[in-house]
Design a protein around this motif. Structure first.
Motif, short mmCIF file in Angstrom:
data_model
loop_
_atom_site.label_atom_id
_atom_site.label_comp_id
_atom_site.label_asym_id
_atom_site.label_seq_id
_atom_site.Cartn_x
_atom_site.Cartn_y
_atom_site.Cartn_z
N ARG A 77 0.91 -1.15 -0.08
CA ARG A 77 0.04 0.05 -0.18
C ARG A 77 0.99 1.41 0.00
O ARG A 77 0.28 2.50 -0.48
CB ARG A 77 -0.77 -0.06 1.19
CG ARG A 77 -1.94 0.92 1.33
CD ARG A 77 -2.98 0.51 0.04
NE ARG A 77 -4.11 1.64 0.35
CZ ARG A 77 -4.32 2.55 -0.48
NH1 ARG A 77 -3.67 2.85 -1.53
NH2 ARG A 77 -5.45 3.42 -0.40
N SER A 115 -0.63 3.39 -3.07
CA SER A 115 -1.33 4.52 -2.64
C SER A 115 -1.06 5.60 -3.60
O SER A 115 -1.89 6.48 -3.70
CB SER A 115 -1.17 4.79 -1.25
OG SER A 115 0.24 5.29 -1.19
N ASP A 138 -8.00 4.04 3.30
CA ASP A 138 -8.72 2.80 3.32
C ASP A 138 -9.80 2.88 4.02
O ASP A 138 -11.01 2.22 3.92
CB ASP A 138 -7.96 2.07 3.90
CG ASP A 138 -6.75 1.22 3.00
OD1 ASP A 138 -6.81 1.69 1.77
OD2 ASP A 138 -5.98 0.28 3.36
#
Length: 348
Positions: free
Chosen positions: A195, A199, A243
């Motif tokens: 992530r 991201s 998230d």
């Protein structure tokens, strides 16, 4: 825990609440030069990119998502001529992510598209067209190429930091897609490793440097442990908060590579407990940021040219991302009215 087990646990709760965070960061400030004209240009670009019919549900959704607004929150001091190309780039970032997340794209097509995008980033549009046969994807690649040409007029990226970071994002999209197809549930540390890159934060931090022309790499600043630490903190904050905010939308699409279900799986807990754990992680990284910023000042590193512009820029990104995420219909749907306290209860 299998994906089916998480589905059963979450279905039993149905409702969850996101608590307020972002209490220790500077208040977000919108770039005063971002106006209706700039937003209209970015929305028109999005409509052309997706070939949207005016007034259609998808067109309204994209318009209310206000993808260009993020640029105005996270780069509040850049001049007007930089806002629109940065806003269009952000819009591509989100729209391309949606396209690459689509289950209709095979793993081979995914590989071809990401390879082509990486060629476009390096200014090799003619070569980029070779692996892609879909005329719509070729048209979108051409639009991205034009946006990048305009963007590169306004940033300093002599070392290639921005392009290299974005290339890594595209590489990791392939891994993420593979995990989704195989229904792999990683542990939290492995997920955060993925992530950190997917991201897309690293290229955006590179843009702080490039747009403000800080030339941090030339000054030997970027390898300093405290700068690396503050970048890591900022990345985790943005990824974890996204998230939480995007969980409902992603869960509805069967997309479980998100910190909330992964924590639920790792800790064998329910939905609201998992949300609470992610919120606590966000608060912890805010405390870490404040402490690290203090260390940068007390160590004398802040005296180096451009350092505090960059550190403050990361803080602005963290706070601006929270503000935009609660504003945008992207995560909440058409007709969304943002709650003033940036906290709400949702139905799964």
């Amino acid at each position: 825990m299998a994906v089916s087990s998480i589905v059963s646990i979450f279905a039993a709760e149905k409702r969850y609440s996101i608590p307020p965070v972002c209490k220790l960061l500077a208040s977000p400030v919108l770039n005063p030069l971002y106006d209706a004209k700039a937003e209209s240009q970015i929305n028109a670009w999005c409509a052309e990119f997706l070939k949207l019919q005016p007034g259609s549900e998808k067109a309204v959704f994209v318009q209310e998502s206000r993808l260009g607004l993020l640029a105005a929150y996270v780069y509040p001091t850049i001049p007007y001529e930089k806002i629109v190309p940065v806003g269009k780039f952000f819009a591509w970032y989100f729209l391309a992510d949606d396209i690459l997340d689509s289950p209709e794209i095979s793993s081979s097509d995914m590989r071809n598209v990401t390879t082509a995008y990486k060629m476009v980033l390096k200014g090799k549009f003619d070569e980029a067209t070779l692996p892609v046969k879909n005329p719509e994807l070729l048209r979108q690649m051409k639009m991205l190429s034009e946006v990048l040409e305009e963007l590169f007029l306004h940033i300093v990226d002599e070392s290639g930091r921005f392009v290299d970071a974005l290339t890594k994002v595209l590489d990791m999209f392939e891994i993420e897609s593979s995990w989704l197809r195989k229904q792999i549930i990683p542990n939290l540390d492995t997920y955060l490793w993925l992530r950190e890159i997917t991201s897309g934060v690293a290229p955006c931090f590179a843009l702080i440097d490039g747009l403000l022309q800080l030339r941090l790499e030339e000054r030997g600043v970027l390898d300093h442990p405290l700068i690396r630490k503050v970048e890591e903190i900022g990345t985790h904050h943005i990824a974890l908060h996204n998230d939480m905010i995007s969980f409902r939308k992603e869960w509805a699409k069967g997309y479980y590579l998100n910190a909330v279900p992964i924590l639920a799986s790792n800790c064998k807990c329910g939905l609201n407990e998992a949300i609470g754990k992610v919120a606590s992680m966000v608060e912890d990284v805010e405390k870490d940021f404040a402490q690290t910023k203090h260390e940068i000042v007390s160590s004398g590193l802040a005296m180096k040219q451009g350092v505090m512009d960059y550190v403050n820029g990361i803080e602005v990104w963290m706070a601006g991302n929270v503000e935009w995420a609660w504003t945008s219909a992207r995560y909440h749907g058409i007709g969304w009215i943002p709650p003033p306290e940036k906290s709400a209860t949702f139905q799964l």
